[in-house]
Design an enzyme around this catalytic site. Structure first.
Site, PDB file in Angstrom:
ATOM      1  N   MET A  30       5.868   3.004   9.316  1.00 38.75           N
ATOM      2  CA  MET A  30       6.411   4.335   9.019  1.00 38.75           C
ATOM      3  C   MET A  30       5.585   5.412   9.737  1.00 38.75           C
ATOM      4  O   MET A  30       5.641   6.593   9.372  1.00 38.75           O
ATOM      5  CB  MET A  30       6.442   4.577   7.519  1.00 38.75           C
ATOM      6  CG  MET A  30       7.377   3.582   6.807  1.00 38.75           C
ATOM      7  SD  MET A  30       8.010   4.158   5.242  1.00 38.75           S
ATOM      8  CE  MET A  30       6.498   4.353   4.328  1.00 38.75           C
ATOM      9  N   HIS A  37      -2.626  -0.388  10.964  1.00 37.37           N
ATOM     10  CA  HIS A  37      -1.444  -0.674  11.787  1.00 37.37           C
ATOM     11  C   HIS A  37      -1.860  -1.326  13.107  1.00 37.37           C
ATOM     12  O   HIS A  37      -1.208  -2.253  13.590  1.00 37.37           O
ATOM     13  CB  HIS A  37      -0.689   0.615  12.119  1.00 37.37           C
ATOM     14  CG  HIS A  37      -0.122   1.340  10.933  1.00 37.37           C
ATOM     15  ND1 HIS A  37      -0.596   2.552  10.515  1.00 37.37           N
ATOM     16  CD2 HIS A  37       0.896   1.029  10.095  1.00 37.37           C
ATOM     17  CE1 HIS A  37       0.114   2.979   9.470  1.00 37.37           C
ATOM     18  NE2 HIS A  37       1.024   2.061   9.187  1.00 37.37           N
ATOM     19  N   LYS A 149      -2.187  -5.544   2.615  1.00 34.43           N
ATOM     20  CA  LYS A 149      -2.396  -4.349   1.797  1.00 34.43           C
ATOM     21  C   LYS A 149      -1.211  -4.140   0.841  1.00 34.43           C
ATOM     22  O   LYS A 149      -1.382  -3.732  -0.297  1.00 34.43           O
ATOM     23  CB  LYS A 149      -2.566  -3.164   2.751  1.00 34.43           C
ATOM     24  CG  LYS A 149      -2.138  -1.834   2.276  1.00 34.43           C
ATOM     25  CD  LYS A 149      -3.297  -1.056   1.775  1.00 34.43           C
ATOM     26  CE  LYS A 149      -2.957   0.279   1.174  1.00 34.43           C
ATOM     27  NZ  LYS A 149      -1.625   0.773   1.327  1.00 34.43           N
ATOM     28  N   GLN A 153       5.127  -6.403  -1.315  1.00 33.01           N
ATOM     29  CA  GLN A 153       6.085  -6.306  -0.204  1.00 33.01           C
ATOM     30  C   GLN A 153       6.093  -7.606   0.606  1.00 33.01           C
ATOM     31  O   GLN A 153       7.142  -8.060   1.056  1.00 33.01           O
ATOM     32  CB  GLN A 153       5.708  -5.116   0.681  1.00 33.01           C
ATOM     33  CG  GLN A 153       6.512  -4.998   1.938  1.00 33.01           C
ATOM     34  CD  GLN A 153       6.264  -3.700   2.657  1.00 33.01           C
ATOM     35  OE1 GLN A 153       6.744  -2.651   2.238  1.00 33.01           O
ATOM     36  NE2 GLN A 153       5.511  -3.740   3.741  1.00 33.01           N
ATOM     37  N   ARG A 187      -1.229   7.592   3.610  1.00 28.31           N
ATOM     38  CA  ARG A 187      -1.327   8.580   2.531  1.00 28.31           C
ATOM     39  C   ARG A 187      -2.744   9.116   2.368  1.00 28.31           C
ATOM     40  O   ARG A 187      -2.932  10.178   1.763  1.00 28.31           O
ATOM     41  CB  ARG A 187      -0.829   7.983   1.214  1.00 28.31           C
ATOM     42  CG  ARG A 187       0.676   7.780   1.189  1.00 28.31           C
ATOM     43  CD  ARG A 187       1.149   7.337  -0.186  1.00 28.31           C
ATOM     44  NE  ARG A 187       2.603   7.322  -0.262  1.00 28.31           N
ATOM     45  CZ  ARG A 187       3.358   6.297   0.097  1.00 28.31           C
ATOM     46  NH1 ARG A 187       2.802   5.204   0.565  1.00 28.31           N
ATOM     47  NH2 ARG A 187       4.676   6.360  -0.005  1.00 28.31           N
TER      48      ARG A 187
HETATM   49  P1  AMP Z   1       3.527   1.476   6.581  1.00 29.59           P
HETATM   50  O1  AMP Z   1       3.521   2.303   7.819  1.00 29.59           O
HETATM   51  O2  AMP Z   1       2.665   2.013   5.486  1.00 29.59           O
HETATM   52  O3  AMP Z   1       4.917   1.098   6.141  1.00 29.59           O
HETATM   53  O4  AMP Z   1       2.847   0.116   7.001  1.00 29.59           O
HETATM   54  C1  AMP Z   1       3.341  -0.665   8.069  1.00 29.59           C
HETATM   55  C2  AMP Z   1       2.689  -2.004   8.019  1.00 29.59           C
HETATM   56  O5  AMP Z   1       1.265  -1.851   8.135  1.00 29.59           O
HETATM   57  C3  AMP Z   1       2.939  -2.750   6.698  1.00 29.59           C
HETATM   58  O6  AMP Z   1       3.150  -4.129   6.973  1.00 29.59           O
HETATM   59  C4  AMP Z   1       1.654  -2.514   5.935  1.00 29.59           C
HETATM   60  O7  AMP Z   1       1.373  -3.530   4.990  1.00 29.59           O
HETATM   61  C5  AMP Z   1       0.637  -2.551   7.075  1.00 29.59           C
HETATM   62  N1  AMP Z   1      -0.595  -1.857   6.679  1.00 29.59           N
HETATM   63  C6  AMP Z   1      -0.706  -0.633   6.116  1.00 29.59           C
HETATM   64  N2  AMP Z   1      -1.992  -0.356   5.829  1.00 29.59           N
HETATM   65  C7  AMP Z   1      -2.711  -1.427   6.223  1.00 29.59           C
HETATM   66  C8  AMP Z   1      -4.106  -1.767   6.193  1.00 29.59           C
HETATM   67  N3  AMP Z   1      -5.001  -0.945   5.697  1.00 29.59           N
HETATM   68  N4  AMP Z   1      -4.472  -2.970   6.685  1.00 29.59           N
HETATM   69  C9  AMP Z   1      -3.547  -3.847   7.189  1.00 29.59           C
HETATM   70  N5  AMP Z   1      -2.230  -3.586   7.244  1.00 29.59           N
HETATM   71  C10 AMP Z   1      -1.810  -2.400   6.767  1.00 29.59           C
END
Ligand code: AMP
Length: 282
Positions: A30, A37, A149, A153, A187
């Site tokens: 996102m 990421h 994390k 999900q 966030r």
């Molecule tokens: P998001 O942009 O928050 O939807 O996250 C995109 C992807 O990055 C998802 O698969 C999350 O689980 C992963 N992600 C987010 N934060 C972390 C983190 N701190 N370490 C590893 N993967 C992450």
């Protein structure tokens, strides 16, 4: 790096990749990209021939419209980070591209979504199921990367892939943390300095509970202690602190050292809701 805002030109790139037996790795995000990421992207770069990253803030997975409106968008710096990682394709669709009409289809993940995130964010996993299915069908990767994390999900997406027979291998990447232990999250950008400092209660309580369980303390007593720690903190408001089986997401009432088990936490720091988890395995 090819930047696509619609799926139109993707078919041609996909077809060429498939014809030359290239493995396509996909990292859905996102945006507001951070090192967490980038770990997923590096995992894809190291094991796939072509890496596609999507940036799409998916409205259907937000149960709270204020959270959606305030979600950070940092597209210019995201694109720069992706360029530096040598990502092959970035896909940044509009809401209209992904949802030309409001979908009628609803996902129900049964017991997997009745607790923790599912209980506190009604409709969230329906939105996740919808967008991940759509992105899988648009990008058609052979491998997709997700972060540990978001542990619930991960369980939901494993189920989605199994139940809908998506021909996609899932790779789960460990949680990337700041130097002081806070799990990286888009966030975090919205935390005030005071709440940023107080946010360490999440990882500290997970580590404390893990240590106590390993030392032989019962789960109920451990959980109560953590609830008290949160009550004493004036800044962090606990939503849940649970011991779960990471495959079924069944809440556990006692710690069994012979099976893989995880502790999951969610809390508000002011307006900002953060989640984290750790696994206990021997
Ligand atoms: P998001 O942009 O928050 O939807 O996250 C995109 C992807 O990055 C998802 O698969 C999350 O689980 C992963 N992600 C987010 N934060 C972390 C983190 N701190 N370490 C590893 N993967 C992450």
């Amino acid at each position: 790096m090819v930047h696509l805002t619609t799926q139109e030109n993707w078919s041609e790139i996909w077809f060429q990749a498939i014809q030359t037996a290239k493995i396509i790795g996909f990292v859905p995000t996102m945006g507001a990209l951070h090192e967490g990421h980038l770990q997923l992207i590096r995992a894809s770069k190291s094991s796939c021939d072509l890496t596609v990253v999507s940036i799409f803030v998916n409205p259907s997975q937000f149960n709270n419209s204020a959270d959606f409106d305030a979600y950070p968008t940092t597209l210019a710096s995201d694109l720069e980070k992706l360029r530096q990682e040598n990502v092959d394709v970035v896909y940044t669709p509009s809401v209209e591209e992904i949802y030309p009409e409001s979908p009628e289809l609803r996902f129900s993940f049964g017991a997997l979504e009745t607790k923790l995130e599912g209980a506190f964010r009604p409709g969230h996993f329906n939105g996740v199921g919808l967008v991940v299915s759509k992105l899988f069908n648009i990008i058609r990767p052979q491998v997709a990367f997700f972060g540990q994390k978001d542990l619930q999900q991960v369980a939901i997406i494993k189920r989605l892939v199994k139940d809908l027979s998506f021909p996609i291998d899932l790779v789960i990447v460990p949680t990337m943390r700041e130097a002081d232990g806070l799990a990286m999250s888009s966030r975090n950008l919205r935390l005030s300095p005071m709440h940023r400092e107080a946010s360490l209660i999440l990882i500290n309580s997970l580590n404390k509970a893990k240590k106590e369980l390993i030392a032989g303390k019962g789960w109920f007593e451990t959980q109560q202690e953590i609830v008290c720690d949160f009550e004493k903190s004036q800044l962090a408001k606990l939503e849940y602190f649970e011991l779960i089986d990471p495959a079924s997401f069944e809440v556990q009432t006692e710690f069994n050292p012979s099976v893989l088990i995880s502790i999951c936490v969610a809390a508000y720091l002011g307006e900002i809701r953060l989640i984290d988890n750790i696994s206990i395995n021997f």
